[in-house]
Design an enzyme around this catalytic site. Structure first.
Site, PDB file in Angstrom:
ATOM      1  CB  SER A 115      -1.475  -6.653   0.218  1.00  0.00           C
ATOM      2  OG  SER A 115      -0.485  -7.826  -0.368  1.00  0.00           O
ATOM      3  CD  GLU A 245      -1.151  -2.397  -3.216  1.00  0.00           C
ATOM      4  OE1 GLU A 245      -0.539  -3.026  -3.417  1.00  0.00           O
ATOM      5  OE2 GLU A 245      -2.069  -2.888  -2.049  1.00  0.00           O
ATOM      6  CG  HIS A 318       3.335  -4.087  -2.471  1.00  0.00           C
ATOM      7  ND1 HIS A 318       1.980  -4.622  -2.477  1.00  0.00           N
ATOM      8  CD2 HIS A 318       3.000  -6.193  -1.589  1.00  0.00           C
ATOM      9  CE1 HIS A 318       1.020  -5.632  -1.979  1.00  0.00           C
ATOM     10  NE2 HIS A 318       1.823  -5.854  -1.467  1.00  0.00           N
TER      11      HIS A 318
END
Length: 348
Positions: A115, A245, A318
Site C-alpha cells: 500500500s 493494486e 488489500h
C-alpha cells in the site's frame, strides 16, 4: 540493472519493525502485538521495535525524518536481517528525501510492506535491491495468520526463508476482505468471512510466454509519486512485469482508467512484458467486471497492445491472504499454461 537479492531469513534471526507511514499500532496495540507474536512463535524470529513502531499518529505525521531514520538505522544494523512495516497509511512519500542511499545500497536485506509502503520499496528497488511487496505486521495476513491457515504460512516460508527459484504462484483456495472492528480486542487475529476462490485469476489477454523482472505497487500511491524525482524513469519499465493494486475502495473504476491511460501515454505498455492487477477491494462483482473491461479497453483498444499478458483478480493488494511479490526478481508468465513462476530466487 542487476538486482541484489538479500539473505534468506532463518529461525533465530532478528527483524526490525517500524512505522514508516501511519501510527496505527498505537491505536490498536492488540492487533500489532498479535502480529509480533506470530513472527516470534510461528516463524521463530526475534523482533526489535524501532522508535516509530508504536509512536502516536500525530507525532509520526509531523516527523517524516524520524520515520526515514528508522529505516536507515535498520539497514545499517548488522544484527537486523529484515525490515517489516507495521502498516500502510497515506504520506510515506514525505520520508523519501531523508533516506540514505549509500547506507541502503551497502546493506541489502529484506524490506517488506504494501500500500503506502510502495514509496520506499520503489526507492530501494531503484537502488538495485530486491524489495518485497507483501504483508505488514497488522494487515495482509501476518496478524491474521492463524485464521488464514497453513497454506499461507507455507507461502511466507517459501518466499522469505527458502531459496525459491522455480516457485509457482497459484490462487489461494480462499480469500477475505477486511477485518472485524479492530477497536474490539475480541477481534484480534480475526478476518471477515472467507470466500471460496472458485473463479481464480482472470487471464484477460496473452498467448505467449513472457519473462521480466517484477515491479509494481499501489496505483494510487504511484500517482502521488508521479512528477517527482522518485518515480521511475520511463526506461526503468523496460522488460518489467508490472503489478498494480488499488486501495480500500477509494478509487472508482473510471479513475483507474485515467491512471492506466497515463501509463500508456508514458509508453509503459510498450516497454513491459506483462501486467498483473490485484483483487480489487470493496468492489462489487459488476465493478470487477468493469475494471477488467477498462484494462482491456485501455491497453488493447487505446494503446494497441494485443499480446501483452494481462491477469486480474490476483491474490495481492488489500485482501487476504497476500501473495508476496519480490520486486526485481525475474519471473515468467506462461499464458497458454496459465502459470506464473519465479525463475530466479528472491533470497540467497
Amino acid at each position: 540493472m542487476n538486482f541484489i537479492a538479500p539473505s534468506r531469513l532463518q529461525s533465530g534471526d532478528t527483524v526490525a519493525v517500524l512505522s514508516p507511514s501511519a501510527g496505527v499500532p498505537s491505536l490498536f496495540p492488540h492487533i500489532f502485538d498479535q502480529g509480533i507474536q506470530i513472527l516470534k512463535e510461528e516463524f521463530g524470529l526475534n523482533v526489535k521495535e524501532w522508535s516509530t513502531a508504536r509512536a502516536d499518529p500525530n507525532h509520526l505525521y509531523h516527523n517524516p525524518k524520524e520515520r526515514a531514520e528508522n529505516i536507515n538505522e535498520a539497514f545499517a544494523d548488522p544484527d537486523i536481517k529484515a525490515i517489516i512495516s507495521s502498516i500502510g497509511g497515506d504520506d510515506s512519500v514525505r520520508i523519501l528525501p531523508y533516506l540514505e542511499q549509500e547506507v541502503i545500497q551497502k546493506n541489502p536485506k529484506i524490506i517488506m510492506g504494501f500500500s503506502d509502503n510502495t514509496t520506499f520499496l520503489t526507492y530501494c528497488n531503484q537502488l538495485g535491491l530486491v524489495t518485497f511487496y507483501g504483508p505488514t505486521i497488522m494487515a495482509g495476513g501476518i496478524s491474521q495468520l492463524q485464521g488464514i491457515g497453513e497454506e499461507y504460512k507455507q507461502h511466507i516460508t517459501d518466499l522469505l526463508f527458502n531459496q525459491n527459484d522455480g516457485y509457482e504462484y497459484k490462487p489461494f483456495q480462499y480469500w477475505s476482505e477486511g477485518y472485524p472492528d479492530w477497536s474490539d480486542p475480541e477481534n484480534t487475529g480475526k478476518i471477515n468471512e472467507q470466500n471460496l476462490n472458485s473463479q481464480g485469476w482472470n487471464w484477460l489477454q496473452g498467448q505467449s510466454i513472457k519473462k521480466g523482472r517484477l515491479f509494481g505497487g499501489n496505483i494510487e500511491v504511484f500517482e502521488m509519486m508521479k512528477g517527482t524525482k522518485y518515480f521511475p524513469e520511463d526506461q526503468f519499465f523496460d522488460d518489467k512485469i508490472l503489478f498494480l493494486e488499488n486501495g480500500e475502495g477509494t478509487t472508482a473504476v473510471n479513475q483507474i482508467k485515467r491512471m492506466l491511460r497515463s501509463y500508456g501515454m508514458k509508453g509503459v505498455f510498450d516497454r513491459i512484458q506483462g501486467l498483473m492487477f490485484g483483487r480489487a477491494r470493496d468492489y462489487s462483482i459488476q465493478d470487477k467486471e468493469q475494471l477488467d473491461n477498462v484494462l482491456m479497453n485501455v491497453i488493447q483498444d487505446e494503446f494497441h497492445q494485443y499480446d501483452l499478458p494481462i491477469i486480474s483478480n490476483m491474490d495481492f493488494g488489500h485482501t487476504d491472504p497476500f501473495s508476496i511479490l519480490p520486486m526485481g526478481t525475474m519471473a515468467e508468465i506462461d499464458c497458454k499454461q496459465k502459470r506464473i513462476i519465479l525463475i530466479e530466487s528472491s533470497v540467497v
